[in-house]
Write a protein that holds these residues in place. Sequence first.
Motif, PDB file in Angstrom:
ATOM      1  N   ASP A 124      -2.421  49.163  47.134  1.00  0.00           N
ATOM      2  CA  ASP A 124      -1.971  49.688  45.912  1.00  0.00           C
ATOM      3  C   ASP A 124      -0.962  50.864  46.147  1.00  0.00           C
ATOM      4  O   ASP A 124      -1.183  52.012  46.554  1.00  0.00           O
ATOM      5  CB  ASP A 124      -3.272  50.296  45.148  1.00  0.00           C
ATOM      6  N   PRO A 125       0.474  50.626  45.686  1.00  0.00           N
ATOM      7  CA  PRO A 125       1.420  51.728  46.262  1.00  0.00           C
ATOM      8  C   PRO A 125       1.077  53.111  45.184  1.00  0.00           C
ATOM      9  O   PRO A 125       1.583  54.131  45.666  1.00  0.00           O
ATOM     10  CB  PRO A 125       2.709  50.972  45.804  1.00  0.00           C
ATOM     11  N   ASP A 126       0.547  52.946  44.055  1.00  0.00           N
ATOM     12  CA  ASP A 126       0.241  53.963  43.364  1.00  0.00           C
ATOM     13  C   ASP A 126      -1.121  54.758  43.692  1.00  0.00           C
ATOM     14  O   ASP A 126      -1.287  55.863  43.473  1.00  0.00           O
ATOM     15  CB  ASP A 126       0.288  53.499  41.828  1.00  0.00           C
ATOM     16  N   ALA A 127      -1.763  54.156  44.666  1.00  0.00           N
ATOM     17  CA  ALA A 127      -3.219  54.807  44.993  1.00  0.00           C
ATOM     18  C   ALA A 127      -3.404  55.138  46.408  1.00  0.00           C
ATOM     19  O   ALA A 127      -3.812  56.145  46.736  1.00  0.00           O
ATOM     20  CB  ALA A 127      -4.373  53.711  44.755  1.00  0.00           C
ATOM     21  N   ALA A 128      -2.551  54.194  47.389  1.00  0.00           N
ATOM     22  CA  ALA A 128      -2.530  54.734  48.791  1.00  0.00           C
ATOM     23  C   ALA A 128      -1.852  56.419  49.045  1.00  0.00           C
ATOM     24  O   ALA A 128      -0.813  56.425  48.600  1.00  0.00           O
ATOM     25  CB  ALA A 128      -1.856  53.518  49.400  1.00  0.00           C
ATOM     26  N   PRO A 129      -2.418  57.147  49.761  1.00  0.00           N
ATOM     27  CA  PRO A 129      -1.647  58.391  49.943  1.00  0.00           C
ATOM     28  C   PRO A 129      -0.373  58.101  50.539  1.00  0.00           C
ATOM     29  O   PRO A 129      -0.164  57.253  51.627  1.00  0.00           O
ATOM     30  CB  PRO A 129      -2.893  59.035  50.893  1.00  0.00           C
ATOM     31  N   TRP A 130       0.358  59.087  50.643  1.00  0.00           N
ATOM     32  CA  TRP A 130       1.812  59.003  51.009  1.00  0.00           C
ATOM     33  C   TRP A 130       1.697  58.898  52.618  1.00  0.00           C
ATOM     34  O   TRP A 130       2.631  57.817  52.977  1.00  0.00           O
ATOM     35  CB  TRP A 130       2.713  60.190  50.878  1.00  0.00           C
ATOM     36  N   PRO A 131       0.925  59.544  53.418  1.00  0.00           N
ATOM     37  CA  PRO A 131       0.924  59.348  54.911  1.00  0.00           C
ATOM     38  C   PRO A 131       0.528  58.030  55.316  1.00  0.00           C
ATOM     39  O   PRO A 131       1.139  57.424  56.280  1.00  0.00           O
ATOM     40  CB  PRO A 131      -0.037  60.351  55.232  1.00  0.00           C
ATOM     41  N   VAL A 132      -0.357  57.507  54.458  1.00  0.00           N
ATOM     42  CA  VAL A 132      -0.715  55.909  54.774  1.00  0.00           C
ATOM     43  C   VAL A 132       0.490  54.986  54.497  1.00  0.00           C
ATOM     44  O   VAL A 132       0.700  54.164  55.362  1.00  0.00           O
ATOM     45  CB  VAL A 132      -1.856  55.514  53.931  1.00  0.00           C
ATOM     46  N   ARG A 133       1.135  55.040  53.297  1.00  0.00           N
ATOM     47  CA  ARG A 133       2.314  54.411  53.167  1.00  0.00           C
ATOM     48  C   ARG A 133       3.577  54.574  54.240  1.00  0.00           C
ATOM     49  O   ARG A 133       4.182  53.489  54.321  1.00  0.00           O
ATOM     50  CB  ARG A 133       2.820  54.704  51.719  1.00  0.00           C
ATOM     51  N   GLU A 134       3.504  55.681  54.625  1.00  0.00           N
ATOM     52  CA  GLU A 134       4.493  56.140  55.611  1.00  0.00           C
ATOM     53  C   GLU A 134       4.319  55.282  56.912  1.00  0.00           C
ATOM     54  O   GLU A 134       4.885  54.552  57.478  1.00  0.00           O
ATOM     55  CB  GLU A 134       4.606  57.630  55.949  1.00  0.00           C
ATOM     56  N   ARG A 135       2.955  55.205  57.282  1.00  0.00           N
ATOM     57  CA  ARG A 135       2.437  54.448  58.382  1.00  0.00           C
ATOM     58  C   ARG A 135       2.746  52.932  58.247  1.00  0.00           C
ATOM     59  O   ARG A 135       3.030  52.255  59.207  1.00  0.00           O
ATOM     60  CB  ARG A 135       0.957  54.883  58.850  1.00  0.00           C
ATOM     61  N   GLN A 136       2.544  52.588  57.038  1.00  0.00           N
ATOM     62  CA  GLN A 136       2.466  51.015  56.864  1.00  0.00           C
ATOM     63  C   GLN A 136       3.971  50.821  57.003  1.00  0.00           C
ATOM     64  O   GLN A 136       4.551  49.878  57.338  1.00  0.00           O
ATOM     65  CB  GLN A 136       2.164  50.662  55.240  1.00  0.00           C
ATOM     66  N   ARG A 137       4.770  51.553  56.610  1.00  0.00           N
ATOM     67  CA  ARG A 137       6.290  51.390  56.419  1.00  0.00           C
ATOM     68  C   ARG A 137       6.662  51.224  58.025  1.00  0.00           C
ATOM     69  O   ARG A 137       7.726  50.502  58.377  1.00  0.00           O
ATOM     70  CB  ARG A 137       7.288  52.299  55.844  1.00  0.00           C
ATOM     71  N   SER A 138       6.148  52.065  58.867  1.00  0.00           N
ATOM     72  CA  SER A 138       6.521  51.827  60.257  1.00  0.00           C
ATOM     73  C   SER A 138       5.783  51.291  61.045  1.00  0.00           C
ATOM     74  O   SER A 138       5.841  51.255  62.411  1.00  0.00           O
ATOM     75  CB  SER A 138       6.560  53.333  60.724  1.00  0.00           C
ATOM     76  N   ALA A 139       4.995  50.219  60.452  1.00  0.00           N
ATOM     77  CA  ALA A 139       4.224  49.274  61.274  1.00  0.00           C
ATOM     78  C   ALA A 139       5.072  48.282  61.980  1.00  0.00           C
ATOM     79  O   ALA A 139       6.126  48.029  61.732  1.00  0.00           O
ATOM     80  CB  ALA A 139       3.142  48.442  60.276  1.00  0.00           C
ATOM     81  N   PRO A 140       4.652  47.813  63.116  1.00  0.00           N
ATOM     82  CA  PRO A 140       5.347  46.798  63.964  1.00  0.00           C
ATOM     83  C   PRO A 140       5.393  45.493  63.045  1.00  0.00           C
ATOM     84  O   PRO A 140       4.632  45.381  62.371  1.00  0.00           O
ATOM     85  CB  PRO A 140       4.607  46.655  65.335  1.00  0.00           C
ATOM     86  N   PRO A 141       6.464  44.814  63.240  1.00  0.00           N
ATOM     87  CA  PRO A 141       6.714  43.648  62.618  1.00  0.00           C
ATOM     88  C   PRO A 141       5.278  42.646  62.898  1.00  0.00           C
ATOM     89  O   PRO A 141       4.502  42.669  63.852  1.00  0.00           O
ATOM     90  CB  PRO A 141       7.782  42.707  63.500  1.00  0.00           C
ATOM     91  N   GLU A 142       5.025  41.930  61.838  1.00  0.00           N
ATOM     92  CA  GLU A 142       3.734  41.180  61.770  1.00  0.00           C
ATOM     93  C   GLU A 142       3.733  40.247  63.210  1.00  0.00           C
ATOM     94  O   GLU A 142       2.560  40.032  63.817  1.00  0.00           O
ATOM     95  CB  GLU A 142       3.669  40.382  60.714  1.00  0.00           C
ATOM     96  N   ALA A 143       4.768  39.543  63.553  1.00  0.00           N
ATOM     97  CA  ALA A 143       4.796  38.805  64.680  1.00  0.00           C
ATOM     98  C   ALA A 143       4.218  39.431  66.082  1.00  0.00           C
ATOM     99  O   ALA A 143       3.814  38.576  66.940  1.00  0.00           O
ATOM    100  CB  ALA A 143       6.107  38.027  65.052  1.00  0.00           C
ATOM    101  N   LEU A 144       4.371  40.776  66.085  1.00  0.00           N
ATOM    102  CA  LEU A 144       4.157  41.426  67.088  1.00  0.00           C
ATOM    103  C   LEU A 144       2.609  42.335  67.184  1.00  0.00           C
ATOM    104  O   LEU A 144       2.360  42.651  68.362  1.00  0.00           O
ATOM    105  CB  LEU A 144       5.161  42.487  67.474  1.00  0.00           C
ATOM    106  N   ARG A 145       2.120  42.081  66.312  1.00  0.00           N
ATOM    107  CA  ARG A 145       0.773  42.842  66.270  1.00  0.00           C
ATOM    108  C   ARG A 145      -0.263  42.491  66.861  1.00  0.00           C
ATOM    109  O   ARG A 145      -0.915  43.201  67.486  1.00  0.00           O
ATOM    110  CB  ARG A 145       0.391  43.011  64.468  1.00  0.00           C
ATOM    111  N   GLU A 146      -0.731  41.157  67.044  1.00  0.00           N
ATOM    112  CA  GLU A 146      -1.628  40.539  67.462  1.00  0.00           C
ATOM    113  C   GLU A 146      -1.441  41.050  69.165  1.00  0.00           C
ATOM    114  O   GLU A 146      -2.283  41.469  69.663  1.00  0.00           O
ATOM    115  CB  GLU A 146      -2.273  39.459  67.186  1.00  0.00           C
ATOM    116  N   ASP A 147       0.030  40.815  69.679  1.00  0.00           N
ATOM    117  CA  ASP A 147      -0.039  40.941  70.907  1.00  0.00           C
ATOM    118  C   ASP A 147      -0.101  42.497  71.438  1.00  0.00           C
ATOM    119  O   ASP A 147      -0.710  42.755  72.349  1.00  0.00           O
ATOM    120  CB  ASP A 147       1.609  40.593  71.232  1.00  0.00           C
ATOM    121  N   ALA A 148       0.306  43.155  70.315  1.00  0.00           N
ATOM    122  CA  ALA A 148       0.153  44.723  70.825  1.00  0.00           C
ATOM    123  C   ALA A 148      -1.278  45.000  70.888  1.00  0.00           C
ATOM    124  O   ALA A 148      -1.921  45.806  71.869  1.00  0.00           O
ATOM    125  CB  ALA A 148       0.789  45.588  69.627  1.00  0.00           C
ATOM    126  N   ARG A 149      -2.163  44.360  70.137  1.00  0.00           N
ATOM    127  CA  ARG A 149      -3.506  44.779  69.990  1.00  0.00           C
ATOM    128  C   ARG A 149      -4.252  44.404  71.343  1.00  0.00           C
ATOM    129  O   ARG A 149      -5.160  44.875  72.116  1.00  0.00           O
ATOM    130  CB  ARG A 149      -4.489  44.251  69.040  1.00  0.00           C
TER     131      ARG A 149
END
Length: 489
Positions: free
Chosen positions: A237-262
């Motif tokens: 929820d963009p109105d409920a998620a705190p700003w630092p959380v939304r910032e981290r979400q915006r800087s997340a790696p592309p979805e195609a790379l995430r499982e490889d990163a983990r």
Amino acid sequence: MTAAAETPAARRPHVLLVTVDQWPGHLLQSAGHPVVQTPTLDELAATGIRYTRAYSETPVCVPARRGLMTGTTARTHGVRWNEPEAPMPDLATLASTFRDHGYQTYAVGKLHVHPQRDRIGFDDVLLTEEGRTQWGVVDDYEAALTDAGFHGQAFTHGMGNNQYLSRAWHLPERLHVTNWATEQMARQIKRRDPTRPGFFYLSYTHPHPPLVPPAEYLDLYRRREMDPPVHGQWADDPDAAPWPVRERQRSAPPEALREDARRAFYALCTHIDHQLRVVIGTLREEGMLEDTVILFTSDHGEMLGDHGTWAKSLFYEGAARVPMILTGPVGDDRVSPGQVDQRLCGLQDVMPTLLDLAGIDPPAGLDGRSVVTGAQRGHFTGAVGAGVKATCMARDDRYKLIYYPHGNQRQLFDLDVDPAELDDLASSPDHQDVLERLSNVLVSELGVEAEEWTREGKWIGNPGRADSGGSAGPDAPPTRGLSGQRGLH
């Protein structure tokens, strides 16, 4: 007569403190994780105590490590964000206290202090600082690569120190920084003065990115089905998620790379776990193991995609809770085998704990307390950052409050029934008493800063101050330096 005087140096235990960088507290097989393989740490837990509610009071590298090394919180040591050029405070350190009581003190790995060659009380330090050449220091690991014929090539794998691209390690495995740190610590143990007890600090730089495990460890996880990240609906929820959380979400790696990163992250954890066996084997072969206290922990955790976020500096369980495993010398009933301890504790407790087990009185002014003989806390608080990135936490045995001054947002989680923090109870009528009780704990524990965020008993936060705090505001552009990418040194 002091406790130190009562315990002759020849009878005091050796102490091995092992830290890692950015390892979440739940990422242990002994903690019930379904995928990660940590056989060494699981065996250590079986021979000692695993602390299930250990936290990084300020979950970013520099302040976390200050707290670890001084036994204090940020209110005492003065840093709540990564300020890499801030000198160490004028406080006794874990190393200096052991040294002043007859111990030989050696460190291998990452210190993250300024200036970089400040030994902070150690007799000697073999340093690896993740390529921070901007302060003019060639560290000992990079010097070793030069001696091996690979001058300047520690980071020519091309992966970033704060990003989530991944690949296999590009040089011979023996030259991986984890192997180097292991070998150097084993050598320090073997070349110790046999007439004095030793305090040995082994500080691995992984699993913090760059995500470059040796190929065999990456292959190990390519054959395993990965566990999915946890995700609360509040984070969508963009109105409920705190700003630092939304910032981290915006800087997340592309979805195609995430499982490889983990997968690569888990592989780095298992690589460290296996290398730690070499250090323990060295202690055994040197006849020291039964007389050695071992404590394993991390400076902070890593979100690894939980709630759509990555990295650290948040107070959700992935980033704030850290592993802590303690084994004592044989015959010390304070650390009996196979215990699981649920007390609230943090990195500031490491110094008084290790001094306690060595029979040394702690210096005055510590904020921490021994986790083997000290009184248990009724609550634990933490704070990180300033301005738009300021975040605070207060938790008790059951509930956790997270407060974001920017936006004046509070979140409340019942960790007994919701350990993944999926259900935010801050607006629940049935939980307002808990919300206010923990909010009052924050005001009393954090002092002046928290008082600035309240007026006439109500929380007002710090709206309109998006330009403060040592970090970019909500509309900051992407980093031109690829978030600290290293090059050819």
